[in-house]
Design a protein around this motif. Structure first.
Motif, PDB file in Angstrom:
ATOM      1  N   THR A  18       0.876  -1.362  -0.054  1.00  0.00           N
ATOM      2  CA  THR A  18       0.187   0.031   0.044  1.00  0.00           C
ATOM      3  C   THR A  18       0.968   1.231   0.027  1.00  0.00           C
ATOM      4  O   THR A  18       0.476   2.352  -0.865  1.00  0.00           O
ATOM      5  CB  THR A  18      -0.731   0.113   1.092  1.00  0.00           C
ATOM      6  OG1 THR A  18      -1.448  -1.149   1.062  1.00  0.00           O
ATOM      7  CG2 THR A  18      -1.872   1.281   1.163  1.00  0.00           C
ATOM      8  N   ASP A  19       1.888   1.404   0.836  1.00  0.00           N
ATOM      9  CA  ASP A  19       2.814   2.627   0.954  1.00  0.00           C
ATOM     10  C   ASP A  19       3.984   1.921   1.130  1.00  0.00           C
ATOM     11  O   ASP A  19       4.587   1.895   2.282  1.00  0.00           O
ATOM     12  CB  ASP A  19       2.293   3.370   2.356  1.00  0.00           C
ATOM     13  CG  ASP A  19       2.872   4.868   2.195  1.00  0.00           C
ATOM     14  OD1 ASP A  19       4.069   4.916   1.617  1.00  0.00           O
ATOM     15  OD2 ASP A  19       2.226   5.706   2.721  1.00  0.00           O
ATOM     16  N   PRO A  20       5.021   1.830  -0.088  1.00  0.00           N
ATOM     17  CA  PRO A  20       6.294   1.629   0.196  1.00  0.00           C
ATOM     18  C   PRO A  20       7.046   2.687   0.702  1.00  0.00           C
ATOM     19  O   PRO A  20       8.045   2.274   1.218  1.00  0.00           O
ATOM     20  CB  PRO A  20       6.381   1.333  -1.274  1.00  0.00           C
ATOM     21  CG  PRO A  20       5.501   2.414  -2.152  1.00  0.00           C
ATOM     22  CD  PRO A  20       4.362   2.117  -1.376  1.00  0.00           C
ATOM     23  N   VAL A  21       6.714   3.748   0.662  1.00  0.00           N
ATOM     24  CA  VAL A  21       7.600   5.035   1.435  1.00  0.00           C
ATOM     25  C   VAL A  21       7.548   4.704   2.751  1.00  0.00           C
ATOM     26  O   VAL A  21       8.412   4.631   3.628  1.00  0.00           O
ATOM     27  CB  VAL A  21       7.111   6.349   0.952  1.00  0.00           C
ATOM     28  CG1 VAL A  21       7.776   7.534   1.717  1.00  0.00           C
ATOM     29  CG2 VAL A  21       7.365   6.666  -0.482  1.00  0.00           C
ATOM     30  N   ALA A  22       6.018   4.745   3.557  1.00  0.00           N
ATOM     31  CA  ALA A  22       6.021   4.321   4.937  1.00  0.00           C
ATOM     32  C   ALA A  22       6.486   2.956   5.209  1.00  0.00           C
ATOM     33  O   ALA A  22       7.083   2.865   6.401  1.00  0.00           O
ATOM     34  CB  ALA A  22       4.507   4.568   5.100  1.00  0.00           C
ATOM     35  N   ALA A  23       6.361   2.096   4.420  1.00  0.00           N
ATOM     36  CA  ALA A  23       7.242   0.884   4.790  1.00  0.00           C
ATOM     37  C   ALA A  23       9.027   0.937   4.542  1.00  0.00           C
ATOM     38  O   ALA A  23       9.255  -0.070   4.891  1.00  0.00           O
ATOM     39  CB  ALA A  23       6.565  -0.166   3.801  1.00  0.00           C
ATOM     40  N   PRO A  74      -2.650  -2.553  14.494  1.00  0.00           N
ATOM     41  CA  PRO A  74      -1.950  -1.398  15.050  1.00  0.00           C
ATOM     42  C   PRO A  74      -0.302  -1.878  14.506  1.00  0.00           C
ATOM     43  O   PRO A  74       0.393  -0.794  14.328  1.00  0.00           O
ATOM     44  CB  PRO A  74      -2.098  -1.299  16.364  1.00  0.00           C
ATOM     45  CG  PRO A  74      -2.466  -2.681  16.970  1.00  0.00           C
ATOM     46  CD  PRO A  74      -3.362  -3.020  15.770  1.00  0.00           C
ATOM     47  N   GLY A  75      -0.126  -3.133  14.076  1.00  0.00           N
ATOM     48  CA  GLY A  75       1.458  -3.172  14.123  1.00  0.00           C
ATOM     49  C   GLY A  75       1.477  -3.301  12.447  1.00  0.00           C
ATOM     50  O   GLY A  75       2.792  -3.568  11.966  1.00  0.00           O
ATOM     51  N   GLU A  76       0.414  -3.031  11.852  1.00  0.00           N
ATOM     52  CA  GLU A  76       0.788  -3.096  10.326  1.00  0.00           C
ATOM     53  C   GLU A  76       0.773  -1.602   9.577  1.00  0.00           C
ATOM     54  O   GLU A  76      -0.165  -1.019   9.615  1.00  0.00           O
ATOM     55  CB  GLU A  76      -0.471  -4.111   9.595  1.00  0.00           C
ATOM     56  CG  GLU A  76      -0.173  -4.285   8.312  1.00  0.00           C
ATOM     57  CD  GLU A  76      -0.882  -5.265   7.324  1.00  0.00           C
ATOM     58  OE1 GLU A  76      -1.172  -5.221   6.238  1.00  0.00           O
ATOM     59  OE2 GLU A  76      -1.528  -6.113   8.315  1.00  0.00           O
ATOM     60  N   ILE A  77       1.883  -1.150   9.227  1.00  0.00           N
ATOM     61  CA  ILE A  77       1.998   0.191   8.758  1.00  0.00           C
ATOM     62  C   ILE A  77       1.252   0.686   7.740  1.00  0.00           C
ATOM     63  O   ILE A  77       0.477   1.889   7.685  1.00  0.00           O
ATOM     64  CB  ILE A  77       3.490   0.563   8.316  1.00  0.00           C
ATOM     65  CG1 ILE A  77       3.884   1.938   7.881  1.00  0.00           C
ATOM     66  CG2 ILE A  77       3.898  -0.239   7.231  1.00  0.00           C
ATOM     67  CD1 ILE A  77       3.789   2.758   9.284  1.00  0.00           C
ATOM     68  N   ASN A  78       0.683  -0.163   6.685  1.00  0.00           N
ATOM     69  CA  ASN A  78      -0.137   0.110   5.804  1.00  0.00           C
ATOM     70  C   ASN A  78      -1.822   0.611   6.438  1.00  0.00           C
ATOM     71  O   ASN A  78      -2.248   1.540   5.898  1.00  0.00           O
ATOM     72  CB  ASN A  78      -0.479  -1.096   4.787  1.00  0.00           C
ATOM     73  CG  ASN A  78       0.535  -1.308   4.050  1.00  0.00           C
ATOM     74  OD1 ASN A  78       1.433  -0.598   3.884  1.00  0.00           O
ATOM     75  ND2 ASN A  78       0.630  -2.642   3.612  1.00  0.00           N
ATOM     76  N   THR A 127      -2.064   1.567   9.361  1.00  0.00           N
ATOM     77  CA  THR A 127      -2.136   2.839  10.219  1.00  0.00           C
ATOM     78  C   THR A 127      -2.151   4.034   9.489  1.00  0.00           C
ATOM     79  O   THR A 127      -2.507   5.168   9.718  1.00  0.00           O
ATOM     80  CB  THR A 127      -1.075   2.796  11.393  1.00  0.00           C
ATOM     81  OG1 THR A 127       0.370   2.698  10.592  1.00  0.00           O
ATOM     82  CG2 THR A 127      -1.078   1.863  12.383  1.00  0.00           C
ATOM     83  N   VAL A 128      -1.380   3.947   8.334  1.00  0.00           N
ATOM     84  CA  VAL A 128      -1.448   4.925   7.183  1.00  0.00           C
ATOM     85  C   VAL A 128      -2.890   5.412   6.754  1.00  0.00           C
ATOM     86  O   VAL A 128      -3.294   6.605   6.835  1.00  0.00           O
ATOM     87  CB  VAL A 128      -0.513   4.880   6.135  1.00  0.00           C
ATOM     88  CG1 VAL A 128      -0.842   5.762   4.929  1.00  0.00           C
ATOM     89  CG2 VAL A 128       0.742   4.615   6.561  1.00  0.00           C
TER      90      VAL A 128
END
Length: 233
Positions: free
Chosen positions: A28-33, A78-82, A84-85
């Protein structure tokens, strides 16, 4: 070339090698990941195709499902960055329309039913993103939503068969094709770091609905919405 599907596998491979080209898919969000630093060519060994959804069409769909929408329930890990973004983006966009978000964290797959139940009386519908834990437990979420008469609106079209009333999501066949084209370019000699990560566009989304699940969850679709759907179950 290493092809990874989903954020956890992509993060593992990026940590494992700086030399072999990596093409991620369905992140979903490779930058945040932290797979890449921006949506520009990375100049590293990493590129790929995101399944990030434009959220405004999702919000427009929610308003069609519940015209007097006041609160959106959101079950997430909550542990999955996608996830929470997406939560932050939802809160920001919905606030412009005076709509609030009732967030229900579910750290594990087994926590999903209880998190869903916690939204009873607190939300008008439940929106689910591409959260791996939630998608894995969708049948258990559906059973709870059915008992509560709470509509499920999904961003994964496969969730309609598993209990969602309606879903607007990425066409994964097209995403796979786009990923394959990047792989082909690399195999022909192009550097992964010179290929910018790609997003799917709004016109590449599919709308799917289930009239039977909608009835179980206490809603009826308008004829206008049904005409827009690619698949009506």
């Amino acid at each position: 070339v290493i092809v990874t599907i989903g954020t956890p596998s992509a993060q593992s491979m990026v940590a494992a090698t700086r030399k072999i080209p990596i093409v991620f898919a369905a992140v979903t969000d490779p930058v945040a990941a932290k797979l890449v630093t921006s949506w520009e060519p990375s100049k590293t060994n990493v590129t790929g195709v995101s399944d990030e959804l434009p959220l405004q069409p999702q919000i427009d769909l929610m308003k069609q499902v519940v015209p007097n929408l006041k609160t959106v329930g959101y079950v997430y890990s909550p542990g999955e960055i996608n996830s929470t973004v997406v939560l932050g983006q939802l809160q920001s966009l919905l606030a412009k329309d005076g709509i609030t978000v009732a967030a229900a964290p579910a750290q594990r797959t087994t926590d999903v039913p209880m998190a869903t139940k916690s939204l009873q009386g607190k939300a008008d519908l439940i929106y689910t993103s591409l959260d791996n834990n939630v998608v894995s437990a969708y049948e258990s979420m559906y059973k709870v939503a059915k008992d509560m008469k709470m509509p499920l609106v999904a961003s994964d079209t496969g969730s309609v068969k598993r209990g969602a009333a309606v879903a607007l999501g990425v066409n994964y066949h097209e995403l796979g094709t786009a990923t394959g084209k990047i792989v082909g370019r690399i195999l022909k000699g192009e550097q992964a770091g010179n290929i910018a990560p790609q997003r799917m566009t709004a016109d590449q989304l599919d709308l799917m609905v289930s009239k039977s699940h909608a009835a179980e969850q206490g809603i009826t679709f308008s004829e206008q919405l049904l005409k827009q759907a690619k698949l009506v179950d």
